[in-house]
Write an enzyme that holds these catalytic residues in place. Structure first.
Site, PDB file in Angstrom:
ATOM      1  CG  ASP A 188      -4.820  -6.877   5.297  1.00  0.00           C
ATOM      2  OD1 ASP A 188      -3.929  -6.530   4.812  1.00  0.00           O
ATOM      3  OD2 ASP A 188      -4.325  -6.776   6.450  1.00  0.00           O
ATOM      4  CE  LYS A 193      -6.370  -2.039  -0.617  1.00  0.00           C
ATOM      5  NZ  LYS A 193      -6.256  -2.106   0.896  1.00  0.00           N
ATOM      6  N   GLY A 226      -0.249  -6.183   0.984  1.00  0.00           N
ATOM      7  CA  GLY A 226       0.413  -7.603   0.250  1.00  0.00           C
ATOM      8  C   GLY A 226      -1.048  -7.765  -0.617  1.00  0.00           C
ATOM      9  CG  HIS A 227      -2.452  -5.781  -2.638  1.00  0.00           C
ATOM     10  ND1 HIS A 227      -2.009  -4.263  -3.864  1.00  0.00           N
ATOM     11  CD2 HIS A 227      -2.409  -4.795  -0.981  1.00  0.00           C
ATOM     12  CE1 HIS A 227      -2.385  -2.769  -2.710  1.00  0.00           C
ATOM     13  NE2 HIS A 227      -2.493  -3.082  -1.892  1.00  0.00           N
ATOM     14  CD  GLN A 255      -0.596   0.685   2.667  1.00  0.00           C
ATOM     15  OE1 GLN A 255      -0.624   1.876   2.218  1.00  0.00           O
ATOM     16  NE2 GLN A 255      -0.057  -0.574   2.341  1.00  0.00           N
TER      17      GLN A 255
END
Ligand code: IMO
Ligand code: MG
Length: 426
Positions: A13, A16, A40-41, A225
């Site tokens: 988080d 990225k 979750g991007h 991650q």
């Protein structure tokens, strides 16, 4: 020609996707190489916001191609949900998404077994995303029970393999956890249909990527991650099940380390962690709550509140070392705008000794006390800054201190979620 890796330098988080989105402008291909729908991007492009779990964030750029490499564990249901959402926003993936036949498939029983095990472990649980990631990687390493994308095209072998896996997983669900088992038939039907939908995307992605590199194209690797969640180097056992560090890009995509030209570590201007496990600079009181509220620090995949704390330079030196970072991208600097005082952990004291290096053992880490340096905040908005010189003086001081303590140059600073809220540092 450039082959760049963007990866998380902390516990995930870090922002990225924002960095990947920015760097996609000078890339031809964007590649996911590990993890799965636990990621979750989030990216913001004008009025549109996207949250990606499996498809590389580069897909929103219509002239780029995207690869899901062999190191990913893919949940086809999650993939097609994402495809449908993209299509509803007018973004086509036709001829732009390539999936390795060696990518392992997350199956419904992986999620069931993970859920049961996390529930049983209660307060000792890892606090996973429940996306079936760990059990899928277990089956991959186990070999006899792993199912890969390529297996979907073997109409004779696939149903038998699913049936046998379901039989074994049901033994665990029923006998270890006292739960009902699953029925293999609907899984076989669903995955047969997924195979038909996936077929046009499946290609030898190692050949594709190496050909692109040979042709002088620019390839960008999108890590998921973060370094401290790496299965080998992270805060084991409170980690994910893949290599999130730079080497994972090579094994997870079928390219050699001599091909890599840059490794960018994404560093949030403070630290967050979601899930259980040690976190030396965690702020459990009002300041932690304040950062969580200003930064809206809630998981993009699970909605869980993220644990918040000060920036930890011990972690940054660790990330620089295990990834061979060539540069860092500092994100979410703007979240610190209103603070009077900002702290940065320079080193730890542990069992009476000064500690410069991040310890490998979580038991040692539990005895580490962070030692802080205090810096004056800048108490001004940074979001309009587009050049380093436009940042408030105290913000530049903070960033300079990050470079010094991490011994890594800053390549980029993000001062807001939008693409344009970015400062590129020469
Ligand atoms: P992105 O790519 C933050 C954490 C989980 C848990 C541990 C293991 O968005 O940065 P898993 O489901 O992977 O077996 O969970 O890892 N975790 C993440 N934390 N960002 C992520 O992804 C994460 N993916 C997994 O919370 O602590
Ligand atoms: Mg995330």
């Amino acid at each position: 020609m450039s082959v760049r890796i963007v990866l998380g330098a902390q516990w995930g988080d870090e922002g990225k996707a924002k960095v990947v989105d920015y760097m996609t402008a000078d890339s031809d291909v964007v590649v996911r190489f590990q993890g799965g729908a636990n990621a979750g991007h989030t990216i913001k492009a004008g009025d549109l916001e996207f949250v990606f779990h499996l498809i590389p964030a580069g897909i929103v750029h219509p002239d780029k191609t995207c690869v899901i490499g062999n190191g990913v564990v893919m949940d086809p249901e999650a993939l097609f949900l994402e495809v449908e959402e993209l299509e509803s926003k007018g973004i086509s993936i036709q001829d732009r998404l390539f999936v390795s036949p060696n990518t392992h498939l997350v199956m419904p029983y992986h999620k069931r077994v993970e859920q049961a095990s996390e529930e049983r472990d209660g307060a000792d649980a890892i606090g996973t995303t429940l996306r079936g990631i760990g059990p899928c990687y277990q089956d991959k390493v186990n070999r006899s029970s792993g199912i890969r994308v390529g297996d979907l095209f073997d109409a004779d072998a696939m149903p038998a393999k699913v049936r046998e896996n379901v039989r074994q997983k049901n033994e665990i669900l029923e006998n270890v956890y006292g739960q009902d088992g699953l029925d293999a038939t609907p899984i076989i039907e669903a995955y047969t249909a997924f195979g038909e939908r996936l077929a046009p995307f499946v290609t030898d992605t190692s050949v594709y990527l190496n050909d692109m590199i040979d042709a002088g194209k620019d390839v960008l690797f999108e890590g998921s991650q973060g370094t401290l969640l790496d299965i080998d180097h992270g805060t084991y056992p409170f980690v994910t099940s893949s290599n999130t560090t730079a080497g994972g890009a090579c094994t997870g995509a079928g390219i050699g380390p001599t091909r890599i030209s840059e490794v960018i570590g994404v560093v949030k201007a403070y630290t967050t962690r979601v899930g259980n496990g040690p976190f030396p600079t965690e702020l459990t009181g009002a300041m932690g709550d304040r950062i969580r509220e200003i930064g809206h620090e809630y998981g993009a995949t699970t909605g869980r509140p993220r644990r918040c704390g000060w920036l930890d330079a011990v972690i940054l030196r660790f990330a620089a070392r295990v990834n061979g970072l060539s540069g860092i991208a500092v994100t979410r600097l703007d979240i610190l705008d209103p603070l009077d005082e900002i702290r940065i952990c320079t080193h730890y004291t542990c069992r009476g000794k000064r500690m410069e290096h991040f310890p490998n053992d979580v038991k040692v880490l539990a005895d580490c006390e962070p030692v802080y340096e205090s810096m004056a905040g800048w108490r001004a908005s940074t979001s309009d800054a587009r050049r380093w010189e436009e940042l408030p003086e105290n913000a530049r001081r903070y960033l300079d201190r990050i470079q010094e303590l991490s011994r890594t140059p800053i390549a980029m600073v993000s001062v807001g979620p939008d693409r344009k809220e970015t400062i590129v540092v020469d």
